[in-house]
Design an enzyme around this catalytic site. Structure first.
Site, PDB file in Angstrom:
ATOM      1  N   SER A 197       0.840  -1.196   0.000  1.00 18.51           N
ATOM      2  CA  SER A 197       0.000   0.000   0.000  1.00 18.51           C
ATOM      3  C   SER A 197       0.873   1.242   0.000  1.00 18.51           C
ATOM      4  CB  SER A 197      -0.858  -0.029   1.266  1.00 18.51           C
ATOM      5  OG  SER A 197      -1.420   1.233   1.508  1.00 18.51           O
ATOM      6  N   TYR A 200      -1.527  -1.154  10.908  1.00 21.00           N
ATOM      7  CA  TYR A 200      -1.813  -1.710   9.578  1.00 21.00           C
ATOM      8  C   TYR A 200      -0.692  -1.331   8.607  1.00 21.00           C
ATOM      9  CZ  TYR A 200      -3.487  -1.244   4.792  1.00 21.00           C
ATOM     10  OH  TYR A 200      -3.558  -1.270   3.430  1.00 21.00           O
ATOM     11  N   LYS A 218       2.339  -3.702   6.525  1.00 23.91           N
ATOM     12  CA  LYS A 218       2.684  -3.693   5.099  1.00 23.91           C
ATOM     13  C   LYS A 218       4.187  -3.447   4.946  1.00 23.91           C
ATOM     14  CE  LYS A 218      -1.332  -4.535   3.375  1.00 23.91           C
ATOM     15  NZ  LYS A 218      -1.577  -5.866   2.821  1.00 23.91           N
TER      16      LYS A 218
HETATM   17  C1  UD1 Z   1      -7.132   4.852   3.729  1.00 22.66           C
HETATM   18  C2  UD1 Z   1      -6.128   4.503   4.785  1.00 22.66           C
HETATM   19  C3  UD1 Z   1      -4.937   3.841   4.129  1.00 22.66           C
HETATM   20  C4  UD1 Z   1      -5.383   2.616   3.347  1.00 22.66           C
HETATM   21  C5  UD1 Z   1      -6.448   3.019   2.333  1.00 22.66           C
HETATM   22  C6  UD1 Z   1      -7.042   1.785   1.680  1.00 22.66           C
HETATM   23  C7  UD1 Z   1      -6.385   6.053   6.653  1.00 22.66           C
HETATM   24  C8  UD1 Z   1      -5.839   7.264   7.346  1.00 22.66           C
HETATM   25  N1  UD1 Z   1      -5.757   5.679   5.539  1.00 22.66           N
HETATM   26  O1  UD1 Z   1      -6.522   5.782   2.835  1.00 22.66           O
HETATM   27  O2  UD1 Z   1      -3.999   3.472   5.119  1.00 22.66           O
HETATM   28  O3  UD1 Z   1      -4.290   2.053   2.675  1.00 22.66           O
HETATM   29  O4  UD1 Z   1      -7.512   3.699   2.998  1.00 22.66           O
HETATM   30  O5  UD1 Z   1      -7.865   2.160   0.625  1.00 22.66           O
HETATM   31  O6  UD1 Z   1      -7.350   5.479   7.106  1.00 22.66           O
HETATM   32  N2  UD1 Z   1     -12.985  11.048   3.380  1.00 22.66           N
HETATM   33  C9  UD1 Z   1     -14.014  11.879   3.737  1.00 22.66           C
HETATM   34  N3  UD1 Z   1     -15.125  11.317   4.274  1.00 22.66           N
HETATM   35  C10 UD1 Z   1     -15.256   9.971   4.483  1.00 22.66           C
HETATM   36  C11 UD1 Z   1     -14.196   9.128   4.108  1.00 22.66           C
HETATM   37  C12 UD1 Z   1     -13.065   9.703   3.573  1.00 22.66           C
HETATM   38  O7  UD1 Z   1     -13.937  13.091   3.576  1.00 22.66           O
HETATM   39  O8  UD1 Z   1     -16.299   9.517   4.990  1.00 22.66           O
HETATM   40  C13 UD1 Z   1     -11.772  11.635   2.784  1.00 22.66           C
HETATM   41  C14 UD1 Z   1     -10.526  11.417   3.614  1.00 22.66           C
HETATM   42  O9  UD1 Z   1     -10.331  12.423   4.521  1.00 22.66           O
HETATM   43  C15 UD1 Z   1      -9.460  11.364   2.523  1.00 22.66           C
HETATM   44  C16 UD1 Z   1     -10.187  10.824   1.294  1.00 22.66           C
HETATM   45  O10 UD1 Z   1     -11.571  10.997   1.546  1.00 22.66           O
HETATM   46  O11 UD1 Z   1      -9.034  12.654   2.240  1.00 22.66           O
HETATM   47  C17 UD1 Z   1      -9.915   9.354   1.045  1.00 22.66           C
HETATM   48  O12 UD1 Z   1     -10.145   8.632   2.241  1.00 22.66           O
HETATM   49  P1  UD1 Z   1     -10.129   7.036   2.291  1.00 22.66           P
HETATM   50  O13 UD1 Z   1     -10.984   6.478   1.231  1.00 22.66           O
HETATM   51  O14 UD1 Z   1     -10.418   6.621   3.703  1.00 22.66           O
HETATM   52  O15 UD1 Z   1      -8.620   6.668   1.889  1.00 22.66           O
HETATM   53  P2  UD1 Z   1      -7.229   7.138   2.523  1.00 22.66           P
HETATM   54  O16 UD1 Z   1      -7.376   7.891   3.772  1.00 22.66           O
HETATM   55  O17 UD1 Z   1      -6.465   7.805   1.437  1.00 22.66           O
END
Ligand code: UD1
Length: 343
Positions: free
Chosen positions: A124, A149, A153
């Site tokens: 990842s 997690y 990795k």
């Molecule tokens: C997350 C994990 C990462 C993992 C990946 C798998 C965290 C901090 N990181 O990445 O370790 O490898 O998933 O796919 O958990 N967002 C919102 N609202 C939501 C959900 C997300 O605004 O309800 C935003 C987040 O702040 C972020 C973006 O959407 O900016 C993407 O979030 P997400 O899909 O959870 O992925 P990552 O945080 O990039």
């Protein structure tokens, strides 16, 4: 070529098996269904129009793995099985270290015993440190992970690297996924998170389908053009095809090879929402909420190495991923649990 796939019933596992079957690879898969459903395997068989051997088992169970390896002659392993929720890993670190490290080591042991020397590992972009310039290349600094997690990795990458250092005829591909999204275009297989989803795409899909009231946009005061975080979202079918490219690559190249699987494009949360709305003609109810701890403002991949050496490039757009996710979500509003309501 005979491929052994661990975590075959999961989100990326199912899409990858389907690509492999379409290209006439022989697949034997295993999953313990701790975070997946048997029906996912049935649907892959149905979409592929052909059968493959499947075992319900945990990869940490060495004697079971040994039994499977002695029944089949594998050319290559793809190791997807693993626990993958960053938040949960902070609460249950031992479960994460035990499961993710033990399974990787068990697999290496059984591979060594049975003379199988090629493995593709699901890593990842979480292994990259927070202070790298963008885009992230495979040479960007790693470590400084923010949750157990991520460390699992990082550690599995190290374990596999050390195994290769001790066994020069082994070939390992470490695939660092950015943010996989989307579903198969049939709407029959897709991402089926248990409980309230953590990731953005399933959260949006479940909001639109009415299971969640509104989406929280985690922070709009980042140093980005619209204030929301930027990520590299890649269609899961492109990720699956990246595994096929990696199998071909390690078949010809010994040693450890690391590749980013991303698109090279950054998309903000607000851009994501508007792409989803346009692609599906649905309204996404959302409100701006405080930042989520641990979120990096910007993260996207350099894709040069994968393009030049794997000869692989993401082909689908985020709009494709939104359409496909919406098809999967509307055909399966409760994931794999319930029967297809449109049948
Ligand atoms: C997350 C994990 C990462 C993992 C990946 C798998 C965290 C901090 N990181 O990445 O370790 O490898 O998933 O796919 O958990 N967002 C919102 N609202 C939501 C959900 C997300 O605004 O309800 C935003 C987040 O702040 C972020 C973006 O959407 O900016 C993407 O979030 P997400 O899909 O959870 O992925 P990552 O945080 O990039």
């Amino acid at each position: 070529m005979n491929i052994f796939v661990t975590g075959g019933a999961g989100y990326i596992g199912t899409h990858t098996i389907l690509e492999l079957l379409a290209l006439d690879y022989n697949v034997v898969a295993v999953d313990d269904f701790s975070n997946s459903k048997p029906i996912a395997i049935e649907r892959v068989k149905e979409l592929a129009g052909r059968d493959f051997t499947f075992y319900e088992a945990n990869v940490c169970n060495i004697s079971k793995m040994d039994e499977i390896f002695s029944k089949h002659k594998f050319d290559c392993v793809i190791h997807f099985a693993g626990k993958k929720a960053p938040g949960e890993s902070v609460e249950k670190p031992l479960e994460y270290y035990k499961n993710n490290l033990d399974s990787t080591m068990a697999l290496c042991e059984v591979m060594k015993k049975n003379n199988v020397k090629k493995i593709v590992f699901s890593s990842s972009c979480t292994v990259y440190g927070a202070n790298n310039p963008m885009p992230l290349t495979e040479n960007s600094s790693v470590g400084e992970c923010i949750n157990p997690y991520g460390w699992t990795k990082f550690m599995c990458e190290q374990i596999l690297t050390d195994v290769v250092n001790a066994n020069k005829d082994w070939s390992v591909a470490l695939l660092r996924y950015f943010n996989p999204v989307g579903a198969h275009e049939s709407g029959r297989i897709g991402e089926d998170p248990q409980g309230i989803p953590i990731n953005l795409m399933p959260h949006i899909a479940q909001t639109v389908v009415g299971r969640i009231k509104y989406l929280h946009v985690f922070g709009d005061d980042y140093d980005t053009p619209d204030g929301t975080c930027i990520r590299d979202y890649i269609h899961v079918v492109d990720v699956a095809k990246g595994h096929v490219a990696a199998i071909k690559y390690i078949d010809k190249n010994a040693g450890v090879s690391t590749f980013n699987l991303g698109t090279g494009d950054g998309t903000s949360v607000l851009e994501f929402i508007s792409t989803f709305e346009t692609a599906t003609n649905k309204n996404v109810p959302y409100k701006i909420s405080p930042r989520r701890p641990g979120d990096a403002p910007i993260c996207y991949a350099s894709t040069n190495k994968a393009e030049n050496e794997l000869h692989w490039k993401a082909e689908k757009s985020l709009a494709n991923a939104c359409e496909d996710t919406w098809r999967w979500q509307s055909m399966n509003p409760n994931g794999y649990e319930r029967k297809n309501i449109y049948k």
